[in-house]
Write a protein that holds these residues in place. Structure first.
Motif, PDB file in Angstrom:
ATOM      1  N   ARG A  78       5.235  -2.139   2.543  1.00  0.00           N
ATOM      2  CA  ARG A  78       4.844  -0.933   2.004  1.00  0.00           C
ATOM      3  C   ARG A  78       5.350  -1.336   0.506  1.00  0.00           C
ATOM      4  O   ARG A  78       4.302  -1.201  -0.901  1.00  0.00           O
ATOM      5  CB  ARG A  78       5.150   0.177   2.457  1.00  0.00           C
ATOM      6  N   THR A  79       6.402  -2.325   0.180  1.00  0.00           N
ATOM      7  CA  THR A  79       6.615  -2.727  -0.945  1.00  0.00           C
ATOM      8  C   THR A  79       5.981  -4.332  -1.463  1.00  0.00           C
ATOM      9  O   THR A  79       5.429  -4.369  -2.885  1.00  0.00           O
ATOM     10  CB  THR A  79       7.603  -2.886  -1.138  1.00  0.00           C
ATOM     11  N   THR A  80       6.128  -5.311  -0.462  1.00  0.00           N
ATOM     12  CA  THR A  80       5.924  -6.586  -0.752  1.00  0.00           C
ATOM     13  C   THR A  80       4.392  -7.628  -0.317  1.00  0.00           C
ATOM     14  O   THR A  80       3.834  -8.504  -0.120  1.00  0.00           O
ATOM     15  CB  THR A  80       6.846  -7.875  -0.458  1.00  0.00           C
ATOM     16  N   ALA A  81       3.393  -6.161   0.537  1.00  0.00           N
ATOM     17  CA  ALA A  81       2.709  -6.686   1.248  1.00  0.00           C
ATOM     18  C   ALA A  81       2.603  -8.009   2.077  1.00  0.00           C
ATOM     19  O   ALA A  81       3.372  -7.666   3.062  1.00  0.00           O
ATOM     20  CB  ALA A  81       1.647  -6.668   0.535  1.00  0.00           C
ATOM     21  N   THR A  82       1.576  -7.993   2.717  1.00  0.00           N
ATOM     22  CA  THR A  82       1.389  -9.955   3.159  1.00  0.00           C
ATOM     23  C   THR A  82       2.597 -10.645   2.340  1.00  0.00           C
ATOM     24  O   THR A  82       1.986 -11.021   1.586  1.00  0.00           O
ATOM     25  CB  THR A  82       0.205 -10.574   3.537  1.00  0.00           C
ATOM     26  N   LEU A 124       5.943  12.018   7.075  1.00  0.00           N
ATOM     27  CA  LEU A 124       4.559  12.162   5.896  1.00  0.00           C
ATOM     28  C   LEU A 124       4.353  10.288   5.216  1.00  0.00           C
ATOM     29  O   LEU A 124       3.984   9.841   5.904  1.00  0.00           O
ATOM     30  CB  LEU A 124       5.397  12.427   4.836  1.00  0.00           C
ATOM     31  N   GLN A 125       2.952  10.502   5.398  1.00  0.00           N
ATOM     32  CA  GLN A 125       1.962   9.421   4.486  1.00  0.00           C
ATOM     33  C   GLN A 125       1.100   9.439   3.815  1.00  0.00           C
ATOM     34  O   GLN A 125       0.340  10.929   3.568  1.00  0.00           O
ATOM     35  CB  GLN A 125       1.647   8.841   6.024  1.00  0.00           C
ATOM     36  N   PRO A 126       1.631   9.493   2.452  1.00  0.00           N
ATOM     37  CA  PRO A 126       2.431   7.845   2.367  1.00  0.00           C
ATOM     38  C   PRO A 126       3.641   9.239   2.417  1.00  0.00           C
ATOM     39  O   PRO A 126       3.822  10.537   2.617  1.00  0.00           O
ATOM     40  CB  PRO A 126       2.386   7.766   1.072  1.00  0.00           C
ATOM     41  N   GLY A 127       5.138   8.216   2.135  1.00  0.00           N
ATOM     42  CA  GLY A 127       6.956   8.643   2.284  1.00  0.00           C
ATOM     43  C   GLY A 127       6.937   9.036   0.971  1.00  0.00           C
ATOM     44  O   GLY A 127       6.165   9.199  -0.062  1.00  0.00           O
ATOM     45  N   PRO A 128       8.140  10.488   1.066  1.00  0.00           N
ATOM     46  CA  PRO A 128       8.140  11.422  -0.399  1.00  0.00           C
ATOM     47  C   PRO A 128       8.198  10.322  -1.468  1.00  0.00           C
ATOM     48  O   PRO A 128       8.390  10.733  -2.418  1.00  0.00           O
ATOM     49  CB  PRO A 128       9.589  11.621   0.531  1.00  0.00           C
ATOM     50  N   PRO A 130      -8.681   6.571   7.657  1.00  0.00           N
ATOM     51  CA  PRO A 130      -7.055   6.179   8.174  1.00  0.00           C
ATOM     52  C   PRO A 130      -5.980   5.822   8.059  1.00  0.00           C
ATOM     53  O   PRO A 130      -6.098   4.486   7.139  1.00  0.00           O
ATOM     54  CB  PRO A 130      -8.249   5.504   9.562  1.00  0.00           C
ATOM     55  N   LEU A 131      -5.576   5.479   9.006  1.00  0.00           N
ATOM     56  CA  LEU A 131      -3.888   5.351   9.113  1.00  0.00           C
ATOM     57  C   LEU A 131      -4.286   3.610   9.592  1.00  0.00           C
ATOM     58  O   LEU A 131      -5.132   3.715  10.104  1.00  0.00           O
ATOM     59  CB  LEU A 131      -2.999   6.125  10.185  1.00  0.00           C
ATOM     60  N   ARG A 132      -3.128   2.884   9.097  1.00  0.00           N
ATOM     61  CA  ARG A 132      -3.550   1.886   9.643  1.00  0.00           C
ATOM     62  C   ARG A 132      -2.000   0.993   9.183  1.00  0.00           C
ATOM     63  O   ARG A 132      -0.772   1.306   8.913  1.00  0.00           O
ATOM     64  CB  ARG A 132      -4.705   0.629   8.314  1.00  0.00           C
ATOM     65  N   PRO A 133      -1.241  -0.173   9.941  1.00  0.00           N
ATOM     66  CA  PRO A 133       0.331  -0.573   9.787  1.00  0.00           C
ATOM     67  C   PRO A 133       0.305  -1.360   8.704  1.00  0.00           C
ATOM     68  O   PRO A 133      -1.311  -1.626   7.720  1.00  0.00           O
ATOM     69  CB  PRO A 133       0.000  -1.894  10.800  1.00  0.00           C
ATOM     70  N   GLY A 134       1.410  -1.591   7.816  1.00  0.00           N
ATOM     71  CA  GLY A 134       1.319  -2.145   6.360  1.00  0.00           C
ATOM     72  C   GLY A 134       1.536  -0.394   5.271  1.00  0.00           C
ATOM     73  O   GLY A 134       1.692  -1.283   4.160  1.00  0.00           O
ATOM     74  N   ILE A 135       1.546   0.640   5.965  1.00  0.00           N
ATOM     75  CA  ILE A 135       1.393   2.111   4.357  1.00  0.00           C
ATOM     76  C   ILE A 135       2.821   2.408   5.036  1.00  0.00           C
ATOM     77  O   ILE A 135       3.043   2.129   5.469  1.00  0.00           O
ATOM     78  CB  ILE A 135      -0.282   2.860   4.325  1.00  0.00           C
ATOM     79  N   SER A 136       3.048   3.220   3.651  1.00  0.00           N
ATOM     80  CA  SER A 136       3.940   3.519   2.958  1.00  0.00           C
ATOM     81  C   SER A 136       3.912   5.194   4.304  1.00  0.00           C
ATOM     82  O   SER A 136       3.020   5.971   4.452  1.00  0.00           O
ATOM     83  CB  SER A 136       4.146   4.212   1.741  1.00  0.00           C
ATOM     84  N   ILE A 137       5.247   5.591   4.520  1.00  0.00           N
ATOM     85  CA  ILE A 137       5.411   6.253   5.787  1.00  0.00           C
ATOM     86  C   ILE A 137       6.698   6.641   6.129  1.00  0.00           C
ATOM     87  O   ILE A 137       7.490   5.760   5.157  1.00  0.00           O
ATOM     88  CB  ILE A 137       4.934   5.690   7.214  1.00  0.00           C
ATOM     89  N   ASP A 190       0.678  -0.632   0.376  1.00  0.00           N
ATOM     90  CA  ASP A 190      -0.142  -0.128  -0.288  1.00  0.00           C
ATOM     91  C   ASP A 190       0.987   0.571  -0.291  1.00  0.00           C
ATOM     92  O   ASP A 190       1.680   1.862   1.595  1.00  0.00           O
ATOM     93  CB  ASP A 190      -1.017   0.183   1.067  1.00  0.00           C
ATOM     94  N   THR A 191       1.106   1.556  -1.463  1.00  0.00           N
ATOM     95  CA  THR A 191       1.491   3.151  -1.195  1.00  0.00           C
ATOM     96  C   THR A 191       0.739   3.866  -1.552  1.00  0.00           C
ATOM     97  O   THR A 191       1.214   5.530  -1.509  1.00  0.00           O
ATOM     98  CB  THR A 191       2.588   2.947  -2.036  1.00  0.00           C
ATOM     99  N   ASP A 192      -1.141   4.389  -0.734  1.00  0.00           N
ATOM    100  CA  ASP A 192      -1.331   5.133  -1.438  1.00  0.00           C
ATOM    101  C   ASP A 192      -1.212   5.739   0.182  1.00  0.00           C
ATOM    102  O   ASP A 192      -1.328   5.738   0.969  1.00  0.00           O
ATOM    103  CB  ASP A 192      -2.579   4.989  -2.016  1.00  0.00           C
ATOM    104  N   ARG A 193      -2.203   7.319  -0.264  1.00  0.00           N
ATOM    105  CA  ARG A 193      -2.435   8.175   0.839  1.00  0.00           C
ATOM    106  C   ARG A 193      -3.940   7.417   1.575  1.00  0.00           C
ATOM    107  O   ARG A 193      -4.338   7.346   0.758  1.00  0.00           O
ATOM    108  CB  ARG A 193      -3.048   9.284   0.425  1.00  0.00           C
ATOM    109  N   ARG A 194      -3.412   6.957   2.809  1.00  0.00           N
ATOM    110  CA  ARG A 194      -4.578   5.980   3.286  1.00  0.00           C
ATOM    111  C   ARG A 194      -5.559   6.819   4.497  1.00  0.00           C
ATOM    112  O   ARG A 194      -4.050   7.303   5.541  1.00  0.00           O
ATOM    113  CB  ARG A 194      -3.944   4.904   3.936  1.00  0.00           C
TER     114      ARG A 194
END
Length: 351
Positions: free
Chosen positions: A247-251, A177-181, A124-131, A118-122
């Motif tokens: 963020r890259t390989t998901a689960t 930031l979320q997502p990361g730069p 609510p925030l949740r574990p596993g996303i780009s930051i 998950d590289t998108d802007r999310r």
């Protein structure tokens, strides 16, 4: 061997390996005159050239994990001599270089277009996303934590030093930031909080964690996605089936192949070669690697939903797929050093 016997042997072998390595001369390190460039520092390999730990065996006992990469005089000779001392209980693997699993390594960069995670802007925030720190590329939000100190009602995001800080110049209060730069995050619109605390990394002594927390602004969060609420922690015993969401390989799914690994040399672009003790090693159970660049900071959890580690580094080779091994800090060590605890309730992420 039982655990105590294996630990005692590991301690003896560490001294033996260091003695053998030092007989063949010193090796350039990031703080020595022999390291002439940033790339030299990243690729440095120091005596004793080996990472030694415990590996679980089918009979319930433990063998000795021997992990090495070439790059110092007589490396193979040292491995052979150490392995001869261990005998049939030796588990030997060549790892190649080990680097932080940031956006730029240890494997080729994983652009947003190539990421399965998950590289998108999310919100609510949740574990596993780009930051990421405003000056960093991108990593993974591992978990939400709260301070143990009474009276602090803030919620914090847990990830790695090299995700939430990224350099010795970073300071508390820096924008996160979320997502990361690297995934398009820009200040001020994508600000979610600010850097609060980092665990210092020092080349002069062994490190145990690559970790940091960011105090979150008033932004919505979800504890339920994608693996449910993870609150309990445990010490890795070896052999566990584990998962992570990055963020890259998901689960991805993996197996703990070694524990209590000492002298794991990790090459940082900004800090040089650092030694980590008491680390967890994981190999993938999938066709691809357990982690890739951008998965740094992901929480590693068992099948029953208990957290055991914070993912931070990976090797170039090794593991079932041959595409690298992953290294994680014991989560209890991370939480204790930062004086925080996981926020949320217990759940079973594998369903």
């Amino acid at each position: 061997m039982d655990r105590d016997e294996a630990r005692k042997m590991k301690e003896q072998l560490t001294a033996f390996a260091r003695e053998l390595a030092e007989k063949h001369g010193s090796v350039a390190t990031p703080r020595s005159p022999g390291a002439q460039s940033e790339s030299d520092a990243v690729d440095a390999v120091r005596a004793p050239t080996l990472a030694l730990g415990l590996v679980p065996q089918e009979d319930g006992g433990f063998g000795i994990a021997v992990r090495y990469r070439l790059g110092v005089p007589r490396a193979r000779s040292i491995v052979r001599k150490v392995s001869a001392e261990i005998g049939p209980d030796a588990d030997i693997r060549r790892t190649g270089r080990i680097r932080p699993v940031s956006e730029l390594g240890p494997r080729p960069p994983a652009p947003t277009s190539q990421a399965d995670g998950d590289t998108d802007r999310r919100r609510p925030l949740r574990p596993g996303i780009s930051i990421g720190h405003v000056g960093v590329t991108a990593g993974t939000l591992g978990a939400f934590v709260t301070r143990v100190v009474p009276g602090d009602g803030h919620l914090y995001a847990l990830s790695n030093y090299h995700v939430l800080a990224g350099s010795p110049e970073a300071r508390p209060g820096d924008v996160v930031l979320q997502p990361g730069p690297a995934d398009g995050g820009l200040a001020p619109g994508d600000r979610i909080g600010e850097l609060s605390q980092v665990v210092d990394l020092d080349s002069a002594e062994p490190s145990y964690t690559d970790a940091a927390i960011a105090r979150l602004d008033r932004v919505p969060v979800s504890f339920e996605y994608p693996v449910g609420r993870v609150m309990k922690t445990a010490r890795a015993l070896g052999g566990e089936i584990v998962g992570k969401v990055g963020r890259t390989t998901a689960t991805t799914r993996g197996r703990v192949t070694a524990i209590e690994l000492d002298d794991v040399i990790v090459g940082y672009e900004d800090l040089g070669a650092l030694s980590f003790d008491d680390q967890i090693e994981i190999e993938s159970l999938d066709d691809g690697p357990f982690s890739r660049g951008g998965d740094s900071g992901a929480l590693v959890y068992r099948e029953d939903g208990v957290a055991i580690g914070l993912l931070f580094a990976g090797s170039e080779s090794g593991g079932r797929s041959g595409r690298g091994l992953t290294y994680a800090n014991p989560i209890d060590q991370v939480l204790a050093i930062l004086d925080v605890e996981l926020a949320g309730d217990q759940a079973h992420p594998f369903g």
